[in-house]
Design a protein around this motif. Structure first.
Motif, PDB file in Angstrom:
ATOM      1  N   ARG A   1       4.268   6.307   2.198  1.00 39.41           N
ATOM      2  CA  ARG A   1       3.537   5.717   2.846  1.00 39.41           C
ATOM      3  C   ARG A   1       4.351   4.334   3.245  1.00 39.41           C
ATOM      4  O   ARG A   1       5.145   3.996   2.488  1.00 39.41           O
TER       5      ARG A   1
ATOM      6  N   ASP B   1       2.734   0.441   8.785  1.00 37.66           N
ATOM      7  CA  ASP B   1       2.052   0.801   7.476  1.00 37.66           C
ATOM      8  C   ASP B   1       1.550   1.980   7.656  1.00 37.66           C
ATOM      9  O   ASP B   1       0.112   1.997   7.718  1.00 37.66           O
TER      10      ASP B   1
ATOM     11  N   GLU C   1       0.381  -5.843  -3.135  1.00 37.01           N
ATOM     12  CA  GLU C   1      -0.892  -4.939  -3.237  1.00 37.01           C
ATOM     13  C   GLU C   1      -0.886  -3.657  -3.981  1.00 37.01           C
ATOM     14  O   GLU C   1      -1.393  -2.864  -4.109  1.00 37.01           O
TER      15      GLU C   1
ATOM     16  N   ASP D   1      -5.715  -2.665  -0.898  1.00 38.43           N
ATOM     17  CA  ASP D   1      -5.067  -1.726  -1.849  1.00 38.43           C
ATOM     18  C   ASP D   1      -4.956  -2.067  -3.139  1.00 38.43           C
ATOM     19  O   ASP D   1      -4.935  -1.298  -4.181  1.00 38.43           O
TER      20      ASP D   1
ATOM     21  N   ARG E   1     -10.128   4.014  -1.736  1.00 35.11           N
ATOM     22  CA  ARG E   1     -10.680   2.985  -1.016  1.00 35.11           C
ATOM     23  C   ARG E   1     -11.350   3.528   0.143  1.00 35.11           C
ATOM     24  O   ARG E   1     -12.502   3.019   0.920  1.00 35.11           O
TER      25      ARG E   1
ATOM     26  N   MET F   1       3.934  -8.251   0.858  1.00 36.52           N
ATOM     27  CA  MET F   1       2.756  -8.066   0.532  1.00 36.52           C
ATOM     28  C   MET F   1       2.535  -7.547  -0.999  1.00 36.52           C
ATOM     29  O   MET F   1       3.328  -6.781  -1.596  1.00 36.52           O
TER      30      MET F   1
ATOM     31  N   ARG G   1       3.036  -7.695  10.056  1.00 35.72           N
ATOM     32  CA  ARG G   1       3.502  -6.786   9.332  1.00 35.72           C
ATOM     33  C   ARG G   1       3.934  -5.389   9.618  1.00 35.72           C
ATOM     34  O   ARG G   1       3.732  -4.946  10.758  1.00 35.72           O
TER      35      ARG G   1
HETATM   36 MG    MG Z   1      -2.589  -2.464   2.222  1.00 36.01          MG
END
Ligand code: MG
Ligand code: PEP
Length: 581
Positions: free
Chosen positions: A362, A339, A435, A459, A469, A433, A336
């Motif tokens: 982000r 992030d 999310e 997420d 979260r 992804m 990935r």
């Molecule tokens: Mg995530």
């Protein structure tokens, strides 16, 4: 004896003495440096001294104006510490000879000075200890960068349970396993990155435990039950004994699961899925193999940027990815891309402080705005793809435009490598992804551009249910089993399959035994989870006929609250596990 209930973050039971981290304690990273880094490290040190001097002069001026010159006199002594040639020269000479980062060297020299001064008989000189300590902390703060609120844990002589108000994901990543057998943290939720990191380190952890630092004293004996989210302070003998028995029982069950770890993840009626691992650091690869993963479904590369003073070069990225790809081969590795943001920060990038970091600058948003940083990583991933089976995926995709923009930058990287004659896998699969609710709702459109999906439920739950979260106060609302989540996941899987692409899940939900029953029935293709969870999930998949799972999913979808889904799936799980002979 006192029982405190928090949030179960990383499973397992551990018994050990408490070690409380005060808020002002810092953990100093220790890492080797090359010869060419020495001048940079010296420069960092000089800049820290200059910044500290400026800070003290400002303070002196302010105090002098507000309280008079006499009160400001103390800072003269502070400034003298900063000019101490012996101290400065010792740091520089040890930096050169020991080839370790300057923050670490400085902390060691500082400790030595404090020790020497505190032993001196002369009262005046003895008092200088406080000055050295105070100035030293200021210098360290500058050396570590604004973000680092690291703590001193490198002198632990016995195994302890760390008790703290909070720990950042990068601090958790720095903790040495040998000394730390458990975490008890006052803040955070089940899927905060600190909790995820504890799971990866295989350290039982309880988070969101209000007042832990008030109720627990140093050296209190603690039982940390990371599976139930329970901490018992100074347990009596009978509680200790029953937990020791519990530990033994748990070991037996784990042994049972481990027996199937190297067998394929196939249901008794031949429905095949893939069970793979989540990793944060390349060091985790041996554990991935040990637990029987058929590859890596999520490599969270941002940890590679943490706990260092510069940004990693393309070559460093390449070497790390290549070694992971080679050691996991012939199984696939899904990398990935960076992030950062949310609850993960690095000091080198000086990302501005935001009101709502999880909704801010982000992940892919940052990468698209900083193609200079993004391209270094993309080229490295492409180069490493020549050495194993690599796939790449982008985090936080909100819709088709971001996916196309990211792919455009990837194309430029491919072109650059072609021009340099560097080999890479021309067919590398590129996934998105899922999310964000916007991605979930447009999965049918995204599936036309992406080669695969990976559902990031950590997420997706946060954004769909509007529950931070990492915030323990609203953790009771954080429900992966919520009917909204089940419907969304069903929609994503169907959209993927209608377009002939694979649908994976790499959020923590994929490793939750009770939820797996439903996800299997919904047709999820790949389950990616912390290594530790793999044997149990494989065991469950191998015990549950697919048609039974389809019925479970169907029934779960008919329920109207998360609680009902939770109770229903737990009862099904109990039934399946009771078949263990
Ligand atoms: Mg995530
Ligand atoms: C997720 O959001 O589910 C995910 C796997 O990514 P992360 O936990 O790193 O945000």
């Amino acid at each position: 004896m006192l029982r405190l209930k928090g949030i179960a973050a990383a499973p397992g039971i551990v018994i050990g003495p408490a070690y409380k981290l005060q808020r002002e304690e810092w953990l100093i990273p220790k890492h080797g440096i090359s010869e060419s880094d020495i001048p940079i490290q010296i420069q960092i040190f000089e800049e820290a001294l200059i910044k500290t001097r400026r800070e003290i002069l400002d303070l002196q001026k302010r105090i002098s104006e507000e309280m008079g010159k006499d009160s400001a006199q103390i800072f003269e002594a502070h400034l003298l510490v900063l000019e101490d040639r012996m101290l400065i020269e010792e740091v520089i000479s040890r930096l050169k000879s020991e080839r370790l980062n300057v923050a670490y060297i400085f902390s060691i020299v500082l400790k030595k000075y404090i020790k020497v001064f505190s032993k001196i008989e002369d009262d005046y000189l003895k008092e200088r200890t406080a000055d050295i300590n105070d100035v030293g902390k200021r210098v360290l703060r500058h050396l570590l960068g604004k973000e680092a609120r690291a703590r001193v844990l490198d002198n632990l002589e016995k195994k302890v349970v760390v008790v703290a108000h909070d720990l950042s994901p990068s601090e958790t990543a720095m903790m040495h396993k040998e000394n730390i057998c458990g975490f008890v943290i006052e803040v955070g939720g089940k899927t905060s990155h600190t909790a995820i990191m504890a799971k990866s380190l295989e350290i039982p952890a309880v988070v969101g435990l209000f007042q832990a630092t008030e109720k627990i004293n140093n050296d209190d004996m603690l039982i940390v039950d990371g599976s139930l989210g329970l901490v018992i302070i100074n347990p009596d003998e009978s509680t200790l004994n029953s937990y020791r028995q519990e530990e033994d029982k748990l070991r037996d069950v784990v042994q049972k699961f481990l027996q199937v770890k190297d067998l394929p993840a196939v249901t008794p009626d031949n429905h095949r899925v893939s069970i793979v691992a989540n990793i944060e650091l390349p060091d985790e690869v041996p554990s991935v193999k040990l637990h029987g993963a058929e590859g890596i479904g999520l490599y969270r590369t941002e940890y590679f940027y943490m706990n260092r003073e510069d940004l990693p070069s393309e070559e460093e990225h390449f070497q790390a990815y290549k070694s992971v790809a080679q050691s996991v081969s012939p199984y696939p590795v899904t990398i990935r891309t960076l992030d950062l943001g949310g609850d993960k920060f690095i000091s080198q990038l000086e990302i501005p402080h935001e009101m709502s970091p999880f909704l801010g600058w982000r992940a892919i948003r940052f990468c698209l705005a900083r193609p200079d940083i993004f391209k270094i990583q993309l080229r490295a991933i492409l180069r490493a793809s020549a050495y194993g089976k690599l796939r790449l995926m982008y985090p936080m995709i909100s819709g088709i435009e971001e996916l196309q923009q990211a792919n455009q930058i990837l194309e430029e990287c491919k072109q650059e490598l072609n021009e340099r004659g560097i080999p890479f896998d021309k067919e590398i699969k590129v996934g998105a992804m899922i999310e964000l609710p916007s991605a979930a709702m447009t999965a049918d459109l995204l599936a036309k551009v992406a080669d695969f999906f990976s559902i990031g439920t950590n997420d997706l739950v946060q954004y769909s249910l509007a529950v931070d979260r990492a915030n323990e106060r609203v953790a009771y609302l954080y429900e992966p089993a919520h009917p909204a989540m089940l419907r969304m996941i069903k929609n994503i899987i169907e959209a993927g399959h209608n377009n002939n692409i694979e649908v994976a899940m790499c959020g923590e939900m994929a490793g939750d035994a009770a939820m797996v029953l439903i996800l299997l029935g919904l047709g999820l293709d790949e389950f990616s989870m912390p290594s530790l969870a793999i044997p149990q999930i494989k065991y469950i998949v191998r015990s549950l006929p697919f048609n039974e799972a389809v019925n479970i999913a169907h029934e779960a979808l008919s329920l109207s609250t998360g609680k009902e889904v939770e109770i229903f799936s737990q009862s099904k799980l109990k039934e399946i596990l009771s078949r263990i002979d």
